[in-house]
Enzyme design. Structure first.
Site, PDB file in Angstrom:
ATOM      1  N   GLY C 155      -3.102  -5.957  -0.480  1.00 36.14           N
ATOM      2  CA  GLY C 155      -3.925  -4.839  -1.321  1.00 36.14           C
ATOM      3  C   GLY C 155      -3.615  -3.606  -0.752  1.00 36.14           C
ATOM      4  CB  CYS C 156      -4.268  -0.069  -1.796  1.00 35.39           C
ATOM      5  SG  CYS C 156      -6.052  -0.344  -2.575  1.00 35.39           S
ATOM      6  CE1 TYR C 157      -9.752   2.162   0.921  1.00 29.19           C
ATOM      7  CE2 TYR C 157     -10.467   0.535  -0.478  1.00 29.19           C
ATOM      8  CZ  TYR C 157     -10.427   1.762  -0.258  1.00 29.19           C
ATOM      9  OH  TYR C 157     -11.411   2.660  -0.733  1.00 29.19           O
ATOM     10  CB  THR C 159      -0.830  -1.764   2.526  1.00 30.58           C
ATOM     11  OG1 THR C 159      -0.563  -3.201   1.753  1.00 30.58           O
ATOM     12  CG2 THR C 159       0.337  -1.054   2.917  1.00 30.58           C
ATOM     13  CB  SER C 160      -3.827   2.009   4.393  1.00 27.72           C
ATOM     14  OG  SER C 160      -5.280   1.728   4.664  1.00 27.72           O
TER      15      SER C 160
END
Lengths: 354, 354, 354, 354
Positions: C155-157, C159-160
């Site tokens: 997911g995006c969160y 990964t960050s």
């Protein structure tokens, strides 16, 4: 003048309805008696509009299902903030029961059922009523609004185009042919509708024309321009969607009735235009005639009921360029409707609007 | 065709310069040999433009003070991404030293020193050179660009207005009189200048016209329209600033040369227009002729070298409305300049641009 | 290494699907063989995504209804860009038929069906498959991805948050307790869904936390942190919605394992952190370790597959602050999935991503 | 209570000054007697702020050069809306001449000249005055404000962090250690300064931390937290810039003094927190304690003097998350200053603010 009036808002959960709530909650001569919304029935204004969460009346007043009978019992004036086509259902019974009705939809702005059908694609539900409504543009129809029981409040694009143009047409300063209106609108103009086209990501970093070449608002714009010109007027109108919440910026291309050939003639025409606007709007509380180098900017009118107007003569082309800016939800909708309320109830015209 | 070419960018720290850096760093036939910026001299591209921080060449290449002599030694082609008025200083010595010069400023777009003075307010610094530059609009001047050593790359507004209009004028489908261009531009069009007017808070939630009625870009627009029409053309042009980073959306109001009176005539005219555009741009890699109900939208062209074009005939007014959208920093500036580079060097025209 | 591979995208009309289309159309080793969308079946890519209107493949390729049997016939690799819960339906038959599956949904990111149920509220549809998928975070699982036939792209969160944190946890530079992640996300993170909450007017000029305190992404974040730490890790995570199209900016609050008491100890710790990141990511093509005073900014990564990371030790509090920025649709979704494709097919890891 | 008071604004052309103008022009008990701006001296308010172009007072009142002697003659209360470091020059002479001074800068918020020097990098110009100012946070220092002649109005970040935290610290519900404040701010927080960093294009589509780890506002935040806790408090604070005009959204991570181990203990703690906030702010006109599922959203407070507060206990981490939203230019600056004016003059506290 009444000291205060009880009002209801039918369809209070859209952007126009929400703005009516904001304006009427703080209006010194209004008691907000009822708000309707099928979707939110049973909940308080404060629950649905967090920004009014500290307002005592908003904590208390609950949305109800819209019922003309009950509305007529609790309110003297009813605002209809409904989608086009739905307002007619409510206007008829409310008027019959003696309410004053201020309709923000397009349903009763046109005088001709035929034109309505041409632009809206279906027969009008209550054609008899079309002759009974007053077009609620106070700067033009103030006298008629004073005694009106049924007010059809103008659209946002029409207001931004009509106010700059009507005085010039009436005084025959500009030709009634060849008029072009190029307008930019914020996304609230599309209403609070769950559609992909109006998602943040689809609108942000986007600028686009739409409804070309025959937008529905043309019908009411041309109706009013024709009345001012004393002859049938057909105009070109191109709306654009731009990524701002609120605001309409219109640029109008007009041909002076009398061509100017040299600086002296241009100066004389300029003086005539300035006088025309001054005479039409010099004392209007909600029209700002810009001076010097100033040009309209939506950021200077957002949140207010003011329309800004500036104009330039172009010696290269012989044209008159008029530019306007207003808040589509205030002067283009709810603020203007409240202005009509003030006029018809005998309140100070700026009550609740400054 | 050369296999590769060494290029330099003078003024690489503005928005056009930065976009040139982006395009040229990944261009398969270009070696970016020098970038200049008085302000950033000594620092690497990677330090000034963090987004290129992972590019090996950007980590290595340092900004230098602009020096025509040194530039001519290391680069065969020099892009000038400088403010208007400054480009002339560099063009002259670089051309003398045998460099090809692609100038993104307005300094050499006009053929007439008189018109330059009228619109820019001062005498041109190198009037002799005006006849030597080629106006770098590839879709119109591809043949001339092939052999040009001095290219004046067009402005962003002009590109958005000329491409939709020139074919119609050349084929005399529309009149050369009465043309109106109403344009919306993103804020990058103002350049990377520290001015209050372009602060976030001053532009966000704002829409406003400016430069009314005589914007400088009119001079090059009218020069090119006149050439296509075979007679002097004067147009109306109104630019507006809207809160997007990039993108120009232009709406053009044109009068068909032959008035259409009925659906059959309108259909016939429509066919002629479609053919005209198809013939002019059907094979162009960077023009997208929209079909069906599609209208231009800046979000579909941002970051690309494409201009979108759509048109509508209005049977109510007899007018032709043409709408375009492009990225002001790419097709309106740096992308178009690279397209010219490709043409003049014999590279595939789309190299580095897709 | 194969010279090229045929791929299909199931659910190609959402934001991740659209970005996959963009990346794969220009990928040098990919032939885009099929795209599915129930809603758009029968239409070409060019019709639905005007921005690809000039691409020959996009003009030709038509959306189809998703049918695993047909997909398996025409594609070797299938990307699933579907809502959570729907991906499982397609993964099972496609894997059975021998396709490689790269799933962008959350369906197969967790290893525990129990944790899945806790966070997603229902039983997992194919719990047996959970052990077969590889978590597609290339910087961490590159070796496993090389031979994976089933990749669950992060997911995006996550990964960050994971990329900045995992190396520090693995080397026990920071404690595994008390971790806080505070994240800001652009609106595309909500998907292309017609919901009032994500309308332009509801998001523009708004900043708001949501999903507090138990966002679903916590499950995969904690799974991976726990694996790195060698013990169960529970973190605090607060996502916020901000008015940008794309981008996630995460700020992480971490406690160094060994408290520093003076400048010398702080310098020594700083050196260790720098080395840890350098060793983990110094050669990674898509991680940018910022230097000097630079801090992450989403505008420097939008449109790219890069994650920016910067960190600061705070002598006042003893904490380590790590900040990251990435494009939620690229490194946070489609770009990362293509990176996995490249690794598993033996293509250069940056193919189609620069 | 005075019936009305004459006020002046020094530095009226920045964002805080402009907002003071807006609030004071419509304040029922205020006569705006003077506005100063070196840059705009001689021009009317209406000329510089087009949005006030219809206000009779704005058409009449002209900016002057700032002169303490003249200001003291025409105004009883003087607001200083000046950059940090400049306010001291005016505060001293104005106080000496008997004016009440309400300073919006950071110059007199700190009680310690030493801390001032640590955070602002130079000696304080008038250290003697530091003990004489009252920190103008009405919800905390209402009694002291009543009789204050010198009010240092709090900063925007501090207001968004202190109001949610102070009651919890005073009642020892949360620990005074380990506090983290993660804040997002609109761009107006940077002031109306012509700097590249705050251009539209540099801020739009950008989210970025800055001032990490030691932002100047930490000094006043920690001063007030320490006073409430009865011991020295050091916190972690990370500000972020996001693309909105106005609004601060702060997310606070706090550790309950007494750890909760089970649902019953959590419910008991929740009740204590709810009571604490209710007791502190239940009757405050400008604090909105959100209920149910509601979370703060800057769009619900922009343009108002309200701060929204919501909180959640996280049973997974044992932490208390408190979130707040306010308008940085109103409750974070000018509105709060007017609130202090109202209190000190005996006007209704909400006068001019609703």
């Amino acid at each position: 003048m009444k000291s205060s009036v009880k009002v209801a808002i039918v369809g209070a959960s859209g952007y126009s309805g929400e703005e009516l709530v904001r304006l009427l909650l703080r209006h010194p001569h209004v008691e907000l008696a009822a708000v309707t919304s099928r979707q939110h029935a049973g909940q308080t204004l404060a629950q649905i509009f967090p920004k009014h969460g500290n307002d005592p009346r908003a904590k208390q007043l609950r949305f109800t299902d819209p019922n003309p009978e009950l509305l007529a019992k609790c309110a003297q004036v009813v605002f209809l903030a409904l989608p086009h086509g739905v307002a007619a259902e409510f206007a008829v019974p409310l008027l019959e029961k003696g309410c004053q009705v201020i309709d923000l939809s397009a349903d009763f702005r046109l005088k001709s059922a035929e034109v309505y059908k041409e632009f809206y694609g279906h027969d009008h539900a209550s054609p008899d009523l079309l002759s009974k409504s007053v077009y609620g543009l106070p700067e033009i129809y103030r006298e008629q609004i004073k005694s009106a029981t049924f007010i059809a409040s103008p659209g946002c694009y029409p207001t931004s185009i009509l106010l700059p143009t009507l005085p010039l047409l009436r005084e025959k300063i500009v030709k009634s042919t060849g008029i072009i209106a190029d307008s930019l609108s914020g996304v609230s103009g599309a209403g609070r509708k769950a559609e992909i086209d109006y998602l943040f990501v689809e609108c942000n970093e986007s600028a686009r024309p739409y409804g070309v070449p025959k937008h529905r608002h043309l019908s009411e714009i041309e109706q009013e321009l024709s009345l001012a010109a004393g002859e049938a007027v057909t105009i070109q109108f191109t709306p654009h969607l731009i990524p701002v919440n609120r605001g309409i910026c219109s640029t109008l291309y007009l041909a002076p009735e009398k061509h100017f050939e040299n600086p002296a003639e241009m100066a004389s025409l300029a003086e005539r235009i300035a006088k025309c606007y001054q005479s039409a709007y010099g004392n209007e509380p909600f029209v700002r005639l810009l001076e010097g180098k100033a040009l309209p900017d939506t950021k200077n009118v957002v949140g207010t009921n003011v329309v800004e107007i500036a104009w330039r003569l172009d010696p290269r082309t012989g044209r008159l360029i008029v530019m306007s800016a207003l808040d589509n939800v205030v002067k283009g909708a709810s603020g203007q409707a409240v202005q009509s309320l003030n006029i018809s109830c005998g309140f100070p015209e700026t009550a609740g609007l400054t």
